[in-house]
Design a protein around this motif. Sequence first.
Motif, PDB file in Angstrom:
ATOM      1  N   UNK A   1      43.080  57.326  12.871  1.00 53.13           N
ATOM      2  CA  UNK A   1      43.061  55.976  12.317  1.00 53.13           C
ATOM      3  C   UNK A   1      42.226  55.911  11.047  1.00 53.13           C
ATOM      4  N   UNK A   2      41.048  56.528  11.116  1.00 56.47           N
ATOM      5  CA  UNK A   2      40.159  56.540   9.948  1.00 56.47           C
ATOM      6  C   UNK A   2      40.788  57.292   8.782  1.00 56.47           C
ATOM      7  N   UNK A   3      41.368  58.459   9.047  1.00 53.52           N
ATOM      8  CA  UNK A   3      41.929  59.290   7.979  1.00 53.52           C
ATOM      9  C   UNK A   3      43.171  58.652   7.360  1.00 53.52           C
ATOM     10  N   UNK A   4      43.990  57.991   8.158  1.00 53.80           N
ATOM     11  CA  UNK A   4      45.164  57.316   7.583  1.00 53.80           C
ATOM     12  C   UNK A   4      44.737  56.113   6.736  1.00 53.80           C
ATOM     13  N   UNK A   5      43.669  55.428   7.154  1.00 50.30           N
ATOM     14  CA  UNK A   5      43.133  54.332   6.322  1.00 50.30           C
ATOM     15  C   UNK A   5      42.639  54.894   4.986  1.00 50.30           C
ATOM     16  N   UNK A   6      41.970  56.010   5.056  1.00 55.05           N
ATOM     17  CA  UNK A   6      41.460  56.671   3.850  1.00 55.05           C
ATOM     18  C   UNK A   6      42.611  57.067   2.930  1.00 55.05           C
ATOM     19  N   UNK A   7      43.676  57.595   3.528  1.00 56.26           N
ATOM     20  CA  UNK A   7      44.848  57.980   2.741  1.00 56.26           C
ATOM     21  C   UNK A   7      45.453  56.758   2.038  1.00 56.26           C
TER      22      UNK A   7
ATOM     23  N   UNK B   1      50.466  53.956   6.888  1.00 55.99           N
ATOM     24  CA  UNK B   1      50.027  52.641   7.365  1.00 55.99           C
ATOM     25  C   UNK B   1      50.462  52.428   8.811  1.00 55.99           C
ATOM     26  N   UNK B   2      51.699  52.825   9.102  1.00 54.27           N
ATOM     27  CA  UNK B   2      52.212  52.698  10.473  1.00 54.27           C
ATOM     28  C   UNK B   2      51.424  53.577  11.447  1.00 54.27           C
ATOM     29  N   UNK B   3      51.218  54.834  11.086  1.00 55.44           N
ATOM     30  CA  UNK B   3      50.513  55.749  11.981  1.00 55.44           C
ATOM     31  C   UNK B   3      49.043  55.365  12.147  1.00 55.44           C
ATOM     32  N   UNK B   4      48.456  54.787  11.101  1.00 58.79           N
ATOM     33  CA  UNK B   4      47.090  54.288  11.226  1.00 58.79           C
ATOM     34  C   UNK B   4      47.025  53.177  12.262  1.00 58.79           C
ATOM     35  N   UNK B   5      47.986  52.236  12.201  1.00 59.70           N
ATOM     36  CA  UNK B   5      48.046  51.140  13.185  1.00 59.70           C
ATOM     37  C   UNK B   5      48.343  51.689  14.578  1.00 59.70           C
ATOM     38  N   UNK B   6      49.258  52.664  14.639  1.00 58.70           N
ATOM     39  CA  UNK B   6      49.623  53.232  15.942  1.00 58.70           C
ATOM     40  C   UNK B   6      48.444  53.987  16.567  1.00 58.70           C
ATOM     41  N   UNK B   7      47.570  54.546  15.735  1.00 58.36           N
ATOM     42  CA  UNK B   7      46.388  55.229  16.251  1.00 58.36           C
ATOM     43  C   UNK B   7      45.549  54.265  17.089  1.00 58.36           C
ATOM     44  N   UNK B   8      45.351  53.039  16.559  1.00 58.28           N
ATOM     45  CA  UNK B   8      44.562  52.046  17.299  1.00 58.28           C
ATOM     46  C   UNK B   8      45.331  51.508  18.496  1.00 58.28           C
ATOM     47  N   UNK B   9      46.661  51.456  18.379  1.00 58.04           N
ATOM     48  CA  UNK B   9      47.483  51.085  19.537  1.00 58.04           C
ATOM     49  C   UNK B   9      47.257  52.079  20.678  1.00 58.04           C
ATOM     50  N   UNK B  10      47.209  53.358  20.340  1.00 60.83           N
ATOM     51  CA  UNK B  10      47.005  54.390  21.353  1.00 60.83           C
ATOM     52  C   UNK B  10      45.622  54.294  21.991  1.00 60.83           C
ATOM     53  N   UNK B  11      44.670  53.696  21.278  1.00 57.85           N
ATOM     54  CA  UNK B  11      43.304  53.550  21.799  1.00 57.85           C
ATOM     55  C   UNK B  11      43.142  52.289  22.649  1.00 57.85           C
ATOM     56  N   UNK B  12      44.117  51.387  22.590  1.00 61.42           N
ATOM     57  CA  UNK B  12      44.004  50.130  23.323  1.00 61.42           C
ATOM     58  C   UNK B  12      43.900  50.393  24.827  1.00 61.42           C
TER      59      UNK B  12
ATOM     60  N   UNK C   1      42.463  44.403  19.418  1.00 60.56           N
ATOM     61  CA  UNK C   1      42.421  43.443  18.308  1.00 60.56           C
ATOM     62  C   UNK C   1      42.649  44.146  16.966  1.00 60.56           C
ATOM     63  N   UNK C   2      42.013  45.306  16.811  1.00 60.58           N
ATOM     64  CA  UNK C   2      42.160  46.044  15.561  1.00 60.58           C
ATOM     65  C   UNK C   2      43.596  46.534  15.390  1.00 60.58           C
ATOM     66  N   UNK C   3      44.180  47.028  16.473  1.00 63.24           N
ATOM     67  CA  UNK C   3      45.567  47.500  16.417  1.00 63.24           C
ATOM     68  C   UNK C   3      46.516  46.358  16.082  1.00 63.24           C
ATOM     69  N   UNK C   4      46.314  45.203  16.719  1.00 60.76           N
ATOM     70  CA  UNK C   4      47.177  44.047  16.450  1.00 60.76           C
ATOM     71  C   UNK C   4      47.078  43.614  15.001  1.00 60.76           C
ATOM     72  N   UNK C   5      45.855  43.593  14.479  1.00 63.15           N
ATOM     73  CA  UNK C   5      45.650  43.207  13.085  1.00 63.15           C
ATOM     74  C   UNK C   5      46.388  44.150  12.144  1.00 63.15           C
ATOM     75  N   UNK C   6      46.278  45.449  12.393  1.00 62.64           N
ATOM     76  CA  UNK C   6      46.900  46.436  11.516  1.00 62.64           C
ATOM     77  C   UNK C   6      48.426  46.444  11.673  1.00 62.64           C
ATOM     78  N   UNK C   7      48.903  46.253  12.898  1.00 62.05           N
ATOM     79  CA  UNK C   7      50.342  46.176  13.110  1.00 62.05           C
ATOM     80  C   UNK C   7      50.928  44.953  12.415  1.00 62.05           C
ATOM     81  N   UNK C   8      50.198  43.829  12.457  1.00 63.45           N
ATOM     82  CA  UNK C   8      50.694  42.621  11.815  1.00 63.45           C
ATOM     83  C   UNK C   8      50.770  42.790  10.302  1.00 63.45           C
ATOM     84  N   UNK C   9      49.763  43.468   9.738  1.00 64.71           N
ATOM     85  CA  UNK C   9      49.791  43.753   8.294  1.00 64.71           C
ATOM     86  C   UNK C   9      51.011  44.606   7.963  1.00 64.71           C
TER      87      UNK C   9
END
Length: 276
Positions: free
Chosen positions: A90-96, A110-121, A132-140
């Motif tokens: 998640x961190x590395x995809x955000x950095x990318x 962007x998708x894989x970064x959001x999916x990373x947090x989905x996997x952590x839910x 919450x973080x995954x939902x925010x990133x998925x919505x973006x």
Amino acid sequence: MFLKMRYILSLLVFSFLFVGCSEYQKVLKEDDIKAKYELAEKLYNEGDYKRAQRLFEQIAPRYAGRPQGERVIFFFADTYFKNGDYYLSGYQFERFAKSYPKSDKIQEATFLGAKSYYMLSPRYSLDQTDTDKALSKLQVFINTYPESEYFEEANTMAKELTSKKEKKQLEIAKQFNKLGEFNYPILISAITALDNFITDNPGSIYREEALYYRIEATTNLALNSTENRKKERLEEAEDSYNTLMRYFPESKFKKKADDLIAKIQKELNTYETASK
């Protein structure tokens, strides 16, 4: 003969693995970043993400600002994802995404970064910070890339996480309701929590359940109220029953709700009799 062939094949496999490991260890220790890059990409394409990750980790800082940097950072982030290290992916995809906003890989990153947090839910009963973080990133992602090939998957994940949060909110309200069986004033908190849930989540798959538990909470509160509040609360419980029947006339909770309304109407009838 068969055993001999097996022995020869085993030797060949062992030799191949030994040569591969020797090459990897050699490149890992030397300072040739081109060799590291080539081997890292080769290992990545072969699905050997753990060893590829170690090499990408070594060369990523040295490729920053260079033409190959975009490719290296994406692969580096993806090795974390493929290895199941979702916090770091998640961190590395955000950095990318921040470093290469015009990349051809920006949607996927962007998708894989959001999916990373989905996997952590976690399960609904635990802290939902990562949800919450995954939902925010998925919505973006959904808002930014409505035509993306990943749109449907992102939408499905967002709905799943939303339902998980709704489940947690409802379970808290139900817990207040259960505690209210032994401490009636807590039923006021249960009713408030259920009202908040119904208002905040009009399209929830748990709406029917919330409406039923509101009947249960308002009925128990009314039946155990002091005389000066009892009639008013019985009428509120009756309204709760009517609301459930209006929206869900064939509710799976109908039998239990009918039992409760029978008690409510029996009590209300005493007021009508007394007034005659």
